[in-house]
Scaffold this motif. Structure first.
Motif, short mmCIF file in Angstrom:
data_model
loop_
_atom_site.label_atom_id
_atom_site.label_comp_id
_atom_site.label_asym_id
_atom_site.label_seq_id
_atom_site.Cartn_x
_atom_site.Cartn_y
_atom_site.Cartn_z
N SER A 4 0.80 -1.10 -0.02
CA SER A 4 0.13 -0.07 -0.05
C SER A 4 0.86 1.28 -0.02
O SER A 4 0.54 2.24 -0.27
CB SER A 4 -0.92 0.02 1.19
N ALA A 37 1.77 4.90 -6.66
CA ALA A 37 0.66 4.14 -7.44
C ALA A 37 0.61 3.64 -8.78
O ALA A 37 -0.07 2.63 -9.07
CB ALA A 37 -0.50 5.45 -7.19
N TRP A 73 -1.90 -3.78 -5.60
CA TRP A 73 -2.57 -3.44 -4.30
C TRP A 73 -3.92 -2.70 -4.64
O TRP A 73 -5.09 -3.16 -4.03
CB TRP A 73 -1.86 -2.38 -3.54
N ARG A 74 -4.12 -1.81 -5.64
CA ARG A 74 -5.25 -1.22 -5.93
C ARG A 74 -6.21 -2.19 -6.81
O ARG A 74 -7.47 -2.03 -6.51
CB ARG A 74 -4.89 0.07 -6.66
N VAL A 113 -7.82 -4.40 -3.86
CA VAL A 113 -8.62 -3.72 -3.01
C VAL A 113 -9.90 -3.64 -3.72
O VAL A 113 -10.97 -3.69 -3.37
CB VAL A 113 -8.18 -2.19 -2.72
N LEU A 114 -9.77 -3.23 -5.03
CA LEU A 114 -11.10 -3.05 -5.89
C LEU A 114 -11.81 -4.47 -6.23
O LEU A 114 -12.97 -4.34 -5.95
CB LEU A 114 -10.82 -2.49 -7.28
N ALA A 146 -13.36 1.58 -11.75
CA ALA A 146 -13.39 2.34 -10.53
C ALA A 146 -13.70 3.66 -10.97
O ALA A 146 -14.47 4.43 -10.21
CB ALA A 146 -11.85 2.55 -10.23
N ARG A 164 -11.99 9.32 -3.84
CA ARG A 164 -11.01 8.11 -3.81
C ARG A 164 -10.89 7.28 -5.06
O ARG A 164 -10.00 6.88 -5.34
CB ARG A 164 -11.57 7.53 -2.63
N HIS A 210 -9.16 8.74 -7.93
CA HIS A 210 -7.73 8.69 -7.92
C HIS A 210 -7.39 7.11 -8.18
O HIS A 210 -6.28 7.03 -8.65
CB HIS A 210 -7.35 8.96 -6.32
N THR A 211 -8.09 6.15 -7.57
CA THR A 211 -7.76 4.79 -7.97
C THR A 211 -7.85 4.64 -9.39
O THR A 211 -6.86 3.68 -9.94
CB THR A 211 -8.91 3.91 -7.03
N LEU A 232 -4.64 3.49 -11.67
CA LEU A 232 -4.66 2.11 -12.57
C LEU A 232 -4.60 2.47 -14.22
O LEU A 232 -3.84 1.55 -14.62
CB LEU A 232 -5.89 1.31 -12.17
#
Length: 215
Positions: A71, A75, A83-84, A87-88, A155, A194, A197-198, A202
């Motif tokens: 994390s 990014a 990581w993203r 999480v998604l 996202a 948020r 940004h994700t 990506l």
């Protein structure tokens, strides 16, 4: 043939050897090494049972373990992107109907993103889950840049949907019915930021992956 292994964290011995905790440079190195190793091992051993373990890695090891490793990475780096992506994936599998509703609210804003994800019709709960499984597994067994692009689109569409709900009392009321509780415009706006940004991270990672520079 090599055995599947979860991402290796810093050993207690290495942590104790660094006064004051884990050195940021060493932690960053471990993040990049573990992400690259997981990707490499899965591509080399893309048997169904190995892919299934990668898909269910969070269920087996916990999101906290991945957070400890990945994390803090940039990014648009490989560990940051994975990581993203996890999480998604976890959010979609856990709160599928919520994501599906936000996705639906965002479709009219950017219809092209809907086709990038892979939907030609409004998604169902089952199709949302299956699609996110396919995106996550595709990152390890197919074209990484395509998988990251598709995840970024999910996202961003959810972000647009959340922003729309923040501005629309009717959409908020429908979303409250789905969630079983109301959300304030401020909460929905913060969520939209948020998610945006994700999605952007990506998408940037996908560009790097296509260029062969994602590491």
């Amino acid at each position: 043939m090599a055995q599947f292994r979860r991402p290796a964290s810093l050993s207690p011995q290495r942590q104790e050897a660094i006064e004051g905790g884990v050195d940021p440079a060493l932690k960053n190195e471990a993040a990049h090494e573990s992400a690259a190793a997981l990707l490499r091992e899965t591509r080399e051993n893309a048997r169904p049972e190995v892919v299934e373990r990668v898909l269910r890695l969070v269920e087996r090891e916990g999101l906290e373990d991945l957070a400890a490793l990945w994390s803090g990475a940039e990014a648009a780096s490989l560990p940051g992107a994975l990581w993203r992506l996890y999480v998604l994936h976890t959010w979609v599998q856990r709160d599928t109907d919520e994501v599906r509703r936000l996705f639906e609210l965002g479709r009219s804003t950017a219809p092209g993103l809907t086709y990038l994800v892979g939907f030609s019709a409004p998604p169902t709960i089952d199709s949302m889950r299956v699609t996110l499984d396919a995106i996550l597994s595709g990152a390890f067994t197919g074209d990484l840049s395509v998988a990251l692009s598709r995840a970024g689109a999910v996202a961003m569409l959810a972000a647009y949907g959340s922003a729309h709900a923040a501005d629309s009392p009717e959409a908020r009321a429908e979303l409250a019915t789905t969630l079983g509780k109301p959300s304030t415009p401020e909460e929905l706006t913060a969520r939209a930021e948020r998610l945006l940004h994700t999605g952007e991270a990506l998408s940037e990672a996908a560009t790097s992956a296509a260029a062969g520079t994602l590491a």
